[in-house]
Motif scaffolding. Sequence first.
Motif, mmCIF file in Angstrom:
data_model
loop_
_atom_site.group_PDB
_atom_site.id
_atom_site.type_symbol
_atom_site.label_atom_id
_atom_site.label_comp_id
_atom_site.label_asym_id
_atom_site.label_seq_id
_atom_site.Cartn_x
_atom_site.Cartn_y
_atom_site.Cartn_z
ATOM 1 N N PRO A 4 0.803 -1.225 0.000
ATOM 2 C CA PRO A 4 0.000 0.000 0.000
ATOM 3 C C PRO A 4 0.838 1.278 0.000
ATOM 4 N N THR A 5 2.130 1.165 0.264
ATOM 5 C CA THR A 5 2.995 2.337 0.291
ATOM 6 C C THR A 5 3.500 2.628 -1.108
ATOM 7 N N PRO A 6 3.232 3.834 -1.625
ATOM 8 C CA PRO A 6 3.701 4.135 -2.972
ATOM 9 C C PRO A 6 5.216 4.282 -3.014
ATOM 10 N N ALA A 7 5.784 4.025 -4.165
ATOM 11 C CA ALA A 7 7.215 4.253 -4.356
ATOM 12 C C ALA A 7 7.486 5.750 -4.273
ATOM 13 N N SER A 8 8.712 6.090 -4.042
ATOM 14 C CA SER A 8 9.094 7.500 -4.003
ATOM 15 C C SER A 8 9.840 7.873 -5.268
ATOM 16 N N VAL A 9 9.599 9.076 -5.730
ATOM 17 C CA VAL A 9 10.390 9.644 -6.810
ATOM 18 C C VAL A 9 11.354 10.598 -6.135
ATOM 19 N N LEU A 10 12.618 10.400 -6.383
ATOM 20 C CA LEU A 10 13.653 11.148 -5.705
ATOM 21 C C LEU A 10 14.302 12.140 -6.648
ATOM 22 N N GLY A 20 13.528 25.731 -4.135
ATOM 23 C CA GLY A 20 12.301 26.500 -3.965
ATOM 24 C C GLY A 20 11.060 25.703 -4.306
ATOM 25 N N ASP A 21 9.919 26.360 -4.165
ATOM 26 C CA ASP A 21 8.652 25.677 -4.419
ATOM 27 C C ASP A 21 8.488 25.296 -5.889
ATOM 28 N N LYS A 22 9.113 26.018 -6.812
ATOM 29 C CA LYS A 22 8.998 25.664 -8.234
ATOM 30 C C LYS A 22 9.577 24.273 -8.486
ATOM 31 N N GLU A 23 10.709 23.963 -7.868
ATOM 32 C CA GLU A 23 11.312 22.638 -8.025
ATOM 33 C C GLU A 23 10.402 21.559 -7.450
ATOM 34 N N LEU A 24 9.773 21.865 -6.323
ATOM 35 C CA LEU A 24 8.905 20.879 -5.686
ATOM 36 C C LEU A 24 7.615 20.667 -6.474
ATOM 37 N N ALA A 31 6.049 12.842 -9.838
ATOM 38 C CA ALA A 31 5.718 11.741 -8.929
ATOM 39 C C ALA A 31 4.265 11.315 -9.107
ATOM 40 N N GLN A 32 3.368 12.284 -9.194
ATOM 41 C CA GLN A 32 1.941 11.983 -9.370
ATOM 42 C C GLN A 32 1.699 11.217 -10.664
ATOM 43 N N SER A 33 2.431 11.576 -11.702
ATOM 44 C CA SER A 33 2.211 10.938 -13.002
ATOM 45 C C SER A 33 2.575 9.453 -12.994
ATOM 46 N N VAL A 34 3.407 9.037 -12.053
ATOM 47 C CA VAL A 34 3.783 7.618 -11.960
ATOM 48 C C VAL A 34 3.256 6.965 -10.684
ATOM 49 N N GLY A 35 2.366 7.676 -9.975
ATOM 50 C CA GLY A 35 1.755 7.121 -8.779
ATOM 51 C C GLY A 35 2.714 6.960 -7.616
ATOM 52 N N ALA A 36 3.658 7.897 -7.491
ATOM 53 C CA ALA A 36 4.674 7.816 -6.450
ATOM 54 C C ALA A 36 4.610 9.035 -5.531
ATOM 55 N N ALA A 52 6.681 25.079 3.011
ATOM 56 C CA ALA A 52 5.221 25.191 3.113
ATOM 57 C C ALA A 52 4.540 24.316 2.055
ATOM 58 N N TYR A 53 5.062 24.347 0.832
ATOM 59 C CA TYR A 53 4.496 23.523 -0.240
ATOM 60 C C TYR A 53 4.615 22.048 0.120
ATOM 61 N N ALA A 54 5.775 21.643 0.595
ATOM 62 C CA ALA A 54 6.001 20.244 0.955
ATOM 63 C C ALA A 54 5.029 19.794 2.049
ATOM 64 N N ALA A 55 4.841 20.623 3.050
ATOM 65 C CA ALA A 55 3.926 20.278 4.141
ATOM 66 C C ALA A 55 2.494 20.129 3.637
ATOM 67 N N ALA A 56 2.097 20.988 2.728
ATOM 68 C CA ALA A 56 0.729 20.962 2.215
ATOM 69 C C ALA A 56 0.486 19.826 1.222
ATOM 70 N N HIS A 57 1.562 19.328 0.569
ATOM 71 C CA HIS A 57 1.396 18.344 -0.503
ATOM 72 C C HIS A 57 2.070 17.000 -0.232
ATOM 73 N N GLY A 58 2.562 16.805 0.976
ATOM 74 C CA GLY A 58 3.136 15.509 1.338
ATOM 75 C C GLY A 58 4.456 15.179 0.670
ATOM 76 N N VAL A 59 5.221 16.199 0.318
ATOM 77 C CA VAL A 59 6.533 15.982 -0.285
ATOM 78 C C VAL A 59 7.546 15.771 0.838
ATOM 79 N N LEU A 60 8.345 14.718 0.720
ATOM 80 C CA LEU A 60 9.396 14.458 1.695
ATOM 81 C C LEU A 60 10.584 15.354 1.400
ATOM 82 N N LEU A 61 11.154 15.948 2.439
ATOM 83 C CA LEU A 61 12.320 16.815 2.278
ATOM 84 C C LEU A 61 13.470 16.290 3.119
ATOM 85 N N SER A 62 14.641 16.284 2.542
ATOM 86 C CA SER A 62 15.857 15.934 3.271
ATOM 87 C C SER A 62 16.992 16.796 2.754
#
Length: 75
Positions: A4-10, A20-24, A31-36, A52-62
Amino acid sequence: MPDPTPASVLAETSCSKAAGDKELVALSAKAQSVGARAWCISRSGFTPAARAYAAAHGVLLSTRSDLDQIARILG
């Protein structure tokens, strides 16, 4: 039963400036286009808008130092 856990696009940014938010937005679309789930690693950190964008859209940041810390823990 499928995992049930989708793959990640890195994506890793190697710019001298914070990601910045444009990159995200672009990474999220890919990621959405491949279900990740999007995961962005930035050597220079992230702008407040990107965080802020990452928090609102579930993007992992490291950051690169986050990965170095994990590597030290895992040996």
